[in-house]
Design a protein around this motif. Structure first.
Motif, short mmCIF file in Angstrom:
data_model
loop_
_atom_site.label_atom_id
_atom_site.label_comp_id
_atom_site.label_asym_id
_atom_site.label_seq_id
_atom_site.Cartn_x
_atom_site.Cartn_y
_atom_site.Cartn_z
N PRO A 97 -1.94 4.35 -5.35
CA PRO A 97 -1.54 5.44 -6.25
C PRO A 97 -0.08 5.35 -6.69
CG PRO A 97 -1.88 6.29 -4.02
CD PRO A 97 -2.36 4.87 -4.02
N LEU A 98 0.78 4.79 -5.82
CA LEU A 98 2.20 4.68 -6.20
C LEU A 98 2.38 3.80 -7.44
CD1 LEU A 98 4.33 4.34 -2.94
CD2 LEU A 98 4.57 6.05 -4.74
N PHE A 100 -16.61 3.38 -9.09
CA PHE A 100 -15.54 3.28 -8.16
C PHE A 100 -14.26 3.95 -8.70
CE2 PHE A 100 -12.92 0.22 -5.82
CZ PHE A 100 -13.48 0.49 -4.61
N TYR A 101 -13.95 3.60 -9.95
CA TYR A 101 -12.77 4.15 -10.61
C TYR A 101 -12.99 5.64 -10.91
CZ TYR A 101 -9.31 4.84 -14.31
OH TYR A 101 -8.28 5.31 -15.07
N SER A 102 -14.21 5.93 -11.35
CA SER A 102 -14.50 7.29 -11.78
C SER A 102 -14.44 8.29 -10.63
CB SER A 102 -15.87 7.34 -12.45
OG SER A 102 -16.06 8.57 -13.07
N ALA A 128 -10.62 4.75 -3.04
CA ALA A 128 -9.65 3.73 -2.60
C ALA A 128 -8.25 3.99 -3.12
CB ALA A 128 -10.10 2.33 -3.00
N MET A 129 -7.93 5.22 -3.44
CA MET A 129 -6.59 5.52 -3.94
C MET A 129 -5.87 6.47 -2.99
SD MET A 129 -7.05 5.17 -7.75
CE MET A 129 -8.50 4.48 -8.52
N GLY A 130 -6.48 6.72 -1.83
CA GLY A 130 -5.86 7.63 -0.87
C GLY A 130 -6.08 9.09 -1.22
N THR A 163 -7.74 -2.25 -5.46
CA THR A 163 -8.61 -1.13 -5.02
C THR A 163 -9.88 -1.61 -4.27
OG1 THR A 163 -9.27 -0.93 -7.32
CG2 THR A 163 -7.90 0.82 -6.45
N PRO A 164 -10.59 -2.64 -4.74
CA PRO A 164 -11.75 -3.07 -3.94
C PRO A 164 -11.35 -3.57 -2.55
CG PRO A 164 -11.81 -4.09 -6.11
CD PRO A 164 -10.51 -3.38 -6.02
#
Ligand code: PFF
Length: 468
Positions: A100-101, A230-232, A236-238, A400-401
Motif C-alpha cells: 500500500p505504501l 484479487f485487485y477488486s 494482499a494490500m494489508g 501482490t501475488p
C-alpha cells in the motif's frame, strides 16, 4: 501514547460498519472500469460466470484469512505476524506494508485525474468550459501539463488524509455512510438510464450472452478473472488485516466476507450494464467497432467522455453523475489504503495518529509526484523504460501475488487453518466450511495465486500471449 495500542484500539461500531468499510475499499476503479472492459474482452457471460465462481471460492478464502489474522492479532499487517508469535514472518508484514505504501501514491494521482474530470464537467454544465469536448486532446494536454496533475493529486491526497485524521469511527465510518449509498444510487440510476436508451438491448446482449469465440483460451479468461478479483477485493494490500483488527469480537468473519464479496461483485456486474451498452452503441455509430470496446485504460478518460459528448447537453450531466460516482469509489479505496499505512506506522512506532497521518501524507505526495509529473516535466524519468506510474503499477502487480501466496502459506502451514476457523467461530456461530477452507488455503489458493504471479511476470516482460 498511540491510540492504536491494545487497550484502546479503535473499533467499528458494528458489523454493518465493517462490511461497509471493507466494501468501500473493494469497490473502486477496478469495478467501474476494469471489470466491464475485461468482460467485453473475454466473452461476456463466460467471464462473468468464471469471475463469480472464483470470488465465492478463492476470494472468500483469502478474505476470511486476512480478516481473521487482523482480528486475532488486533494489529495492522506490519506487526500482526510478530504479535501472533511468529517473528520470523515479520518480513511478510514488511512486504504487505510496502504494497500500500507504493500503490497509494500513484492511486492518488489517478484520483487527481478523476477530480480534474469532475471539475471539467461541472464547468461544462455551468457554461464556463469547453475543453472536454475534445476528450483525447483534453487528456493528453492535462497529463502533460506542468502543474495540473500534481495539484489535483495533492488535493485528493490531503482530503483523504483529513478523513483519516478524524479516526476510524468519526472519519472512515461517517464518510462511508454518506458516500456508499450515494454511489450505489448513482450506479443503479445510470444503469437504468442506459438500459432504457433505444438500442441498448444489443449492448446488454453483447455483455451477458456467453461468446465462446472471443475466449479461444479459457486459461486466459480464468487468469484475467483471477487477477481482477484479487485487485477488486483489495487483497494482499494489508487493508483487510488492518480493517479486521478493528472488528468487534462478537461479529462474524465469514458472514462479513460473503457480504463483501457480494457487494463488490454486484457493483462490478452493474458497472457493465452502465458502460457496455453505451460503448457498443457508440462503436456501431462511429464505425470504430471492437477497438472502442477494447479501449482498455483509455476507456474511462477518453472513450467515455467521447460517448458523453454524443448526448449533447444531457451528456454534461451524465458526465457529472459518472465522475461523482468514480470520485467516491476512488476516494473510499484511497482512504482504506491510507488507513493501512497509517495504522502500520502507529502500531510499529507507537506515535500519535496525527503524526502518522502527516508522515504518510508527505510520503504519498513526494512519491506520487514522480507519477504526477511522469507524463510532463519529468517524462524522461523512465525506470525500466516505463513512465513512473506504469512502472509502479507493474511492480505492484508482481508483488501482490507474492504477498497473497505467502499469507496462504502462513495461514495454512504455520498458523494452521484451525486457528483461523476458531476466529471464525468466535461470535458463537457454527462454521460449515472447515474442510473446504483447509484444502483451499493450504493447497489450491497458493497454487492459483502463483499462476497469477507467473502470468504477471510474463505480462511485465512481454512474454508470449499472456497479456491480459
Ligand atoms: N479494490 C479497488 C478497486 O477495485 O478499484 C482498488 C484498490 C483499493 C486497490 C485499495 C488497492 C487498494 F489498496
Amino acid at each position: 501514547m498511540s491510540d492504536m495500542n491494545k487497550q484502546n484500539r479503535s473499533s467499528w461500531s458494528g458489523q454493518l460498519a465493517f462490511v461497509l468499510a471493507a466494501a468501500a475499499s473493494a469497490i473502486g476503479l477496478g469495478n467501474l472500469w476494469r471489470f466491464p472492459y475485461l468482460a467485453a474482452k473475454y466473452g461476456g457471460g463466460v467471464f462473468i460466470a468464471v469471475y463469480i465462481a472464483l470470488s465465492l471460492t478463492l476470494g472468500f478464502t483469502l478474505l476470511v484469512t486476512e480478516i481473521a489474522i487482523g482480528r486475532y492479532s488486533r494489529q495492522s499487517q506490519l506487526t500482526a505476524f510478530n504479535k501472533l508469535g511468529h517473528p520470523k514472518w515479520n518480513f511478510l508484514g514488511v512486504l504487505a506494508t510496502v504494497v500500500p505504501l507504493f500503490i497509494l501514491p500513484y492511486y492518488n494521482v489517478i484520483g487527481g485525474w478523476v477530480v480534474k474530470y469532475f471539475v471539467a464537467y461541472v464547468k461544462l454544465v455551468a457554461g464556463g468550459g469547453t475543453a472536454i469536448e475534445n476528450p483525447q486532446a483534453f487528456f493528453d494536454s492535462f497529463v502533460a501539463a506542468p502543474w495540473d496533475p500534481f495539484v489535483c493529486m495533492a488535493i485528493f491526497t490531503v482530503v483523504t488524509c483529513a478523513v483519516i485524521v478524524m479516526g476510524v469511527k468519526n472519519g472512515i465510518e461517517k464518510s462511508n455512510i454518506v458516500m456508499m449509498p450515494l454511489l450505489l444510487l448513482m450506479a443503479v440510476g445510470l444503469a437504468v438510464y442506459v438500459g432504457c436508451l433505444p438500442g441498448a438491448g444489443e449492448g446488454i446482449k453483447f455483455y451477458l450472452v456467453p461468446d465462446f469465440s472471443s475466449c479461444d483460451n479459457i486459461g486466459k479468461v480464468v487468469l484475467g478473472a483471477m487477477g481482477q478479483m484479487f485487485y477488486s477485493l483489495s487483497l494482499a494490500m494489508g487493508i483487510m488485516i488492518t480493517y479486521g483488527s478493528y472488528m468487534r469480537r462478537q461479529d462474524s468473519v465469514p458472514k462479513a466476507a460473503v457480504r463483501i464479496v457480494a457487494a463488490d461483485t454486484f457493483v462490478a456486474v452493474l458497472s457493465g450494464f452502465m458502460i457496455i451498452p453505451v460503448v457498443v452503441m457508440f462503436a456501431a455509430k462511429s464505425g470504430a467497432g471492437r477497438a472502442t470496446i477494447d479501449a482498455g485504460p483509455g476507456l474511462m478518460f477518453v472513450t467515455l467522455p467521447k460517448v458523453f459528448a454524443e448526448f449533447g447537453a444531457t451528456g454534461a450531466w451524465i458526465g457529472i453523475a459518472f465522475f461523482t460516482l468514480v470520485l467516491f469509489a476512488a476516494f473510499t479505496s484511497a482512504i482504506s489504503m491510507t488507513e493501512a499505512c497509517v495504522a502500520a506506522v502507529c502500531d510499529y512506532l507507537h506515535v500519535k495518529r496525527n503524526t502518522s497521518v502527516a508522515a504518510v501524507c508527505t510520503w504519498s505526495i513526494a512519491i506520487g509526484s514522480l507519477s504526477a509529473f511522469g507524463y510532463g516535466r519529468w517524462k524522461d524519468f523512465k525506470p525500466f523504460g516505463l513512465p513512473a506510474l506504469d512502472f509502479f503499477d507493474s511492480s505492484m502487480n508482481v508483488l501482490t501475488p507474492i504477498v497473497a501466496a505467502l499469507i496462504c502459506v502462513f495461514a495454512g502451514w504455520v498458523l494452521r487453518p484451525k486457528r483461523i476457523l476458531a476466529e471464525c467461530r468466535r461470535d458463537g456461530s457454527a462454521v460449515g466450511f472447515k474442510t473446504f477452507y483447509a484444502v483451499m488455503v493450504k493447497f489450491i489458493a497458493p497454487l492459483l495465486v502463483l499462476t497469477i504471479l507467473v502470468s504477471e511476470i510474463c505480462r511485465t516482460l512481454g512474454i508470449g500471449g499472456w497479456k491480459i
